[in-house]
Design a protein around this motif. Structure first.
Motif, mmCIF file in Angstrom:
data_model
loop_
_atom_site.group_PDB
_atom_site.id
_atom_site.type_symbol
_atom_site.label_atom_id
_atom_site.label_comp_id
_atom_site.label_asym_id
_atom_site.label_seq_id
_atom_site.Cartn_x
_atom_site.Cartn_y
_atom_site.Cartn_z
ATOM 1 N N PRO A 192 0.836 -1.212 0.000
ATOM 2 C CA PRO A 192 0.000 0.000 0.000
ATOM 3 C C PRO A 192 0.861 1.250 0.000
ATOM 4 O O PRO A 192 1.878 1.322 0.706
ATOM 5 N N GLY A 193 0.444 2.217 -0.806
ATOM 6 C CA GLY A 193 1.208 3.445 -0.971
ATOM 7 C C GLY A 193 2.239 3.390 -2.078
ATOM 8 O O GLY A 193 2.825 4.419 -2.429
ATOM 9 N N GLY A 194 2.461 2.217 -2.629
ATOM 10 C CA GLY A 194 3.451 2.050 -3.683
ATOM 11 C C GLY A 194 2.916 2.420 -5.053
ATOM 12 O O GLY A 194 1.785 2.884 -5.207
ATOM 13 N N ALA A 217 -12.095 -6.927 -10.094
ATOM 14 C CA ALA A 217 -11.738 -7.562 -8.830
ATOM 15 C C ALA A 217 -12.547 -8.847 -8.679
ATOM 16 O O ALA A 217 -13.610 -8.999 -9.306
ATOM 17 N N PRO A 218 -12.085 -9.783 -7.845
ATOM 18 C CA PRO A 218 -12.820 -11.036 -7.662
ATOM 19 C C PRO A 218 -14.257 -10.792 -7.229
ATOM 20 O O PRO A 218 -14.527 -10.025 -6.308
ATOM 21 N N GLY A 219 -15.190 -11.441 -7.932
ATOM 22 C CA GLY A 219 -16.597 -11.321 -7.586
ATOM 23 C C GLY A 219 -17.246 -10.013 -7.986
ATOM 24 O O GLY A 219 -18.405 -9.776 -7.654
ATOM 25 N N MET A 220 -16.507 -9.182 -8.704
ATOM 26 C CA MET A 220 -17.031 -7.873 -9.094
ATOM 27 C C MET A 220 -17.127 -7.781 -10.610
ATOM 28 O O MET A 220 -16.502 -8.551 -11.338
ATOM 29 N N GLN A 221 -17.918 -6.820 -11.066
ATOM 30 C CA GLN A 221 -17.996 -6.563 -12.503
ATOM 31 C C GLN A 221 -16.771 -5.786 -12.973
ATOM 32 O O GLN A 221 -16.136 -5.069 -12.194
ATOM 33 N N ARG A 222 -16.457 -5.952 -14.233
ATOM 34 C CA ARG A 222 -15.368 -5.178 -14.820
ATOM 35 C C ARG A 222 -15.772 -3.711 -14.834
ATOM 36 O O ARG A 222 -16.893 -3.372 -15.216
ATOM 37 N N GLU A 223 -14.842 -2.854 -14.433
ATOM 38 C CA GLU A 223 -15.143 -1.429 -14.385
ATOM 39 C C GLU A 223 -14.101 -0.634 -15.160
ATOM 40 O O GLU A 223 -12.925 -1.005 -15.220
ATOM 41 N N LYS A 257 -3.821 1.370 -3.209
ATOM 42 C CA LYS A 257 -4.585 0.929 -2.045
ATOM 43 C C LYS A 257 -4.963 -0.539 -2.222
ATOM 44 O O LYS A 257 -5.055 -1.023 -3.356
ATOM 45 N N PRO A 258 -5.223 -1.235 -1.124
ATOM 46 C CA PRO A 258 -5.650 -2.638 -1.266
ATOM 47 C C PRO A 258 -6.875 -2.795 -2.174
ATOM 48 O O PRO A 258 -6.975 -3.797 -2.890
ATOM 49 N N GLU A 259 -7.741 -1.813 -2.181
ATOM 50 C CA GLU A 259 -8.939 -1.912 -3.022
ATOM 51 C C GLU A 259 -8.643 -1.737 -4.507
ATOM 52 O O GLU A 259 -9.535 -1.896 -5.344
ATOM 53 N N GLY A 301 -5.083 -9.343 -19.780
ATOM 54 C CA GLY A 301 -5.119 -8.897 -18.395
ATOM 55 C C GLY A 301 -3.801 -9.101 -17.672
ATOM 56 O O GLY A 301 -3.023 -9.997 -18.006
ATOM 57 N N THR A 302 -3.571 -8.257 -16.683
ATOM 58 C CA THR A 302 -2.399 -8.395 -15.828
ATOM 59 C C THR A 302 -2.841 -8.175 -14.378
ATOM 60 O O THR A 302 -3.605 -7.255 -14.092
ATOM 61 N N GLN A 303 -2.354 -9.031 -13.488
ATOM 62 C CA GLN A 303 -2.788 -8.993 -12.092
ATOM 63 C C GLN A 303 -2.027 -7.915 -11.331
ATOM 64 O O GLN A 303 -0.792 -7.854 -11.392
ATOM 65 N N VAL A 304 -2.766 -7.108 -10.591
ATOM 66 C CA VAL A 304 -2.189 -6.142 -9.662
ATOM 67 C C VAL A 304 -2.703 -6.486 -8.270
ATOM 68 O O VAL A 304 -3.922 -6.564 -8.050
ATOM 69 N N THR A 305 -1.780 -6.715 -7.359
ATOM 70 C CA THR A 305 -2.141 -7.035 -5.986
ATOM 71 C C THR A 305 -1.474 -6.029 -5.054
ATOM 72 O O THR A 305 -0.243 -5.854 -5.093
ATOM 73 N N VAL A 306 -2.291 -5.359 -4.250
ATOM 74 C CA VAL A 306 -1.789 -4.370 -3.300
ATOM 75 C C VAL A 306 -2.001 -4.930 -1.897
ATOM 76 O O VAL A 306 -3.133 -5.067 -1.428
#
Length: 118
Positions: free
Chosen positions: A14-16, A40-46, A86-88, A111-116
């Motif tokens: 976080p913050g990076g 995000a998992p379980g969410m619609q593409r935005e 942010k984690p979100e 797609g490319t995964q981003v994990t915070v």
């Protein structure tokens, strides 16, 4: 036909910051509106951000002032600079190309995964 390949994702605290790239193959890159989406998992593409063929870029409210979209038509590449992550913001990020006239010419990257996370 346009093929899109994203890169630059990964794990960040976080913050990076991260910079995503999307390289397009095929002709006519400069005639495509380019966008970044995320899912995000379980969410619609935005929609995250769009840089049009002409005119100003626009951003989702959730990332405004933290993310910047840019394009280099000479390199057939669009970028997403992500700061103050942010984690979100954790999601798979997708690149999209939509022709500025022929709306059926609409292409997606893998797609490319981003994990915070700390």
């Amino acid at each position: 036909q346009v093929q899109l390949v994203e890169s630059g994702g990964g794990l960040v605290q976080p913050g990076g910051s991260l910079r995503l790239s999307c390289a397009a193959s095929g002709s006519g890159f400069s005639f495509y509106h380019m966008s970044w989406y995320r899912q995000a998992p379980g969410m619609q593409r935005e929609l995250v951000a769009t840089i049009p063929v002409g005119g100003r870029s626009n951003y989702a409210d959730s990332i405004k002032d933290r993310f910047t979209i840019s394009r280099d038509n000479a390199k057939n590449t669009v970028y997403l600079q992500m700061n103050s992550l942010k984690p979100e913001d954790t999601a798979v990020y997708y690149c999209n190309a939509r022709h500025f006239v022929a709306a059926d010419r609409n292409y997606w990257g893998q797609g490319t995964q981003v994990t915070v996370s700390s």
